[in-house]
Write an enzyme that holds these catalytic residues in place. Structure first.
Site, short mmCIF file in Angstrom:
data_model
loop_
_atom_site.label_atom_id
_atom_site.label_comp_id
_atom_site.label_asym_id
_atom_site.label_seq_id
_atom_site.Cartn_x
_atom_site.Cartn_y
_atom_site.Cartn_z
N LYS A 80 0.83 -1.21 0.00
CA LYS A 80 0.00 0.00 0.00
C LYS A 80 0.86 1.26 0.00
O LYS A 80 1.91 1.31 0.66
CB LYS A 80 -0.91 -0.03 1.23
CG LYS A 80 -1.89 1.13 1.34
CD LYS A 80 -2.75 0.96 2.58
CE LYS A 80 -3.70 2.12 2.80
NZ LYS A 80 -4.51 1.95 4.02
N SER A 156 -9.04 2.95 3.73
CA SER A 156 -8.10 3.55 2.81
C SER A 156 -7.32 2.52 1.99
O SER A 156 -6.57 2.90 1.09
CB SER A 156 -7.12 4.43 3.60
OG SER A 156 -6.37 3.67 4.53
N SER A 180 -9.61 0.60 7.92
CA SER A 180 -9.12 0.64 6.54
C SER A 180 -8.67 -0.69 5.96
O SER A 180 -8.38 -0.77 4.78
CB SER A 180 -7.98 1.65 6.43
OG SER A 180 -8.46 2.96 6.61
#
Length: 484
Positions: A80, A156, A180
């Site tokens: 990520k 996220s 997230s």
């Protein structure tokens, strides 16, 4: 040794451990897995915008040098674009403020990924500083949901979830400061486990993230991949401020082990009183019935705590930490407005106005609420809730161009009232893909366990996976959609 080419379809028939087993048996070569992953990325990424930093040449070079014989040898993987540093790759937090930041070394978690044999092929999209439950940023653009490209994949870690759900990779790195990991797992029909606080080190860059609210792990298509990756990634590094209780046995050994008869409490209503979509209520009622059929004791109950106080405290942590993130680049001043998104600027401005004593007193207040929630788990083994109070939202629902912090927080609170309390307490919690709407959209159910009890949670989640398999369910974008 001569190997047979692995077709694109065969690549997606396996989870990460399954692909690694093919490599160990000599049925495929790591290069073939890499080619299969890159073909999927090239096919789907133009529609989804999940991968924003390609590291294809570095991946090819890594495979050519030879990979360590870890449990995931040769398995393609994505990191990520937030928190974790990959040496030589931009680590921007999806912000123009850090667009030129280029770390010279891997974070500890990335070093552990490599030792497990994973091949890092790129970095996935995130909202700026991970602030949004949708994956949209002015730097990298909008990530779309493979189940319906008009909807968000969540955030996220939405880039990670969109990549895994569409079949680019079997699992991908994700982070969780308020939901997230679990939010995009729910929106994309994946398994997403947020581990216990400090289970995975945040080093060497930091000791904790978001005042202890932030966690790292993965989203995956199978429970066993999540368990085996936790084995590979977990554990403190020297100098960590605190660590999670050590596990009783390897997490992978929990998969398939009987969980026993658990005391499961479930919730139809949100702690804060916000409305819960009937589809999300139906999902949790269905999950509660399934747990009962599996022999568990199930009753409707929820922790008793001051939900508005928890919400206010959570907001202050996010605002002050947003300012702290910006201060790494500015030395403590607010940035030029054109370098961050309007919402980020407004949150930082609010955080800058918080005094040191307010911040410390706020943490103490959050810890008091966490103790109240922990008391509930002395009487119950598991708390079952909808992961989200709403079905996957349309793109743009969370407007990053807005500077109205109050309206943003209200919209956030209406969406994820069940996830962020478990960040405050630090307990392990997983979103499990047990339900789909008649329209074919996934809805996750959240299962939370006591602090340090990922083993128990994995035993239950593996039992649920065996009773209600989801691996065969594929979104339309994958080109392999079936099983709705």
């Amino acid at each position: 040794m001569e190997v047979c080419p692995v077709s694109i379809d065969r690549y997606e028939e396996h989870d990460g451990l399954g692909l690694a087993a093919l490599v160990r048996r000599g049925e495929v070569a790591p290069q073939e897995l890499l080619d299969a992953a890159l073909a999927r990325i090239q096919r789907h990424n133009p529609r989804l915008n999940a991968v924003v930093t390609p590291l294809y040449d570095a991946a090819r070079a890594e495979v050519a040098r030879g990979l360590p014989p870890g449990p995931f040898q040769g398995v393609p993987f994505l990191v990520k674009e937030l928190v974790a540093s990959v040496a030589g790759a931009a680590t921007t937090a999806s912000s123009r403020l850090f667009a030129r930041q280029m770390p010279a070394a891997d974070s500890e978690i990335v070093a552990r990924m490599r030792r497990a044999g994973l091949v890092i092929v790129g970095k996935t999209n995130s909202p700026e500083f991970g602030l949004s439950p949708a994956t949209e940023s002015l730097l990298y653009g909008v990530t779309r949901n493979p189940w319906d490209t008009a909807l968000t994949p969540g955030g996220s870690s939405g880039g990670a979830a969109a990549a895994v759900a569409s079949g680019m990779v079997p699992a991908a790195h994700a982070t969780d400061g308020g939901g997230s990991i679990r939010i995009p797992a729910s929106c994309c029909g994946l398994f997403g486990l947020k581990p216990t606080r400090a289970r995975i080190s945040a080093g060497p860059e930091g000791g904790e993230g978001l005042s202890g609210l932030a966690h790292q792990h993965v989203v995956s298509r199978s429970v066993r991949d999540s368990a085996a990756l936790l084995d590979a990634l977990a554990g403190p590094m020297p100098g960590d401020p605190y660590q999670a209780p050590p596990p009783e046995r390897p997490y992978l050994d929990e998969v398939g082990r009987a969980p026993g008869r658990l005391r499961i409490a479930f919730a139809r209503t949100a702690p804060t009183g916000v409305p819960v979509d009937p589809a999300c209520v139906a999902a949790v009622e269905d999950a509660a019935r399934l747990c009962e059929q599996l022999g568990h004791h199930v009753e409707e109950a929820s922790p008793d705590f001051d939900a508005p106080a928890l919400e206010r405290g959570f907001e202050m942590v996010f605002a002050t930490n947003t300012m702290a993130n910006i201060a790494r680049a500015t030395g403590g001043a607010l940035p030029d407005r054109e370098l961050v998104e309007p919402l980020t600027y407004a949150l930082a401005e609010a955080g800058r106005g918080v005094s040191a004593s307010e911040y410390i007193l706020n943490l103490h207040a959050l810890h008091r609420q966490a103790r109240r929630i922990a008391g509930f788990f002395e009487r119950h083994d598991i708390w079952l809730t909808p992961t989200l109070a709403q079905t996957p939202r349309p793109l743009g629902w969370f407007d990053i161009r807005s500077s109205d912090v109050r309206a943003w927080m209200d919209r956030l609170g209406a969406y994820l009232p069940f996830t962020y309390p478990l960040n405050v307490t630090g307990q392990p919690a997983a979103s499990v893909p047990l339900h789909w709407t008649p329209q074919g959209l996934p809805i996750g159910c959240q299962f939370a366990a006591r602090y340090g009890e990922e083993g128990l949670l994995l035993r239950l989640c593996a039992q649920l996976e065996a009773a209600r398999p989801w691996f065969h369910r594929r979104p339309p974008v994958s080109g392999l959609a079936h099983g709705h």
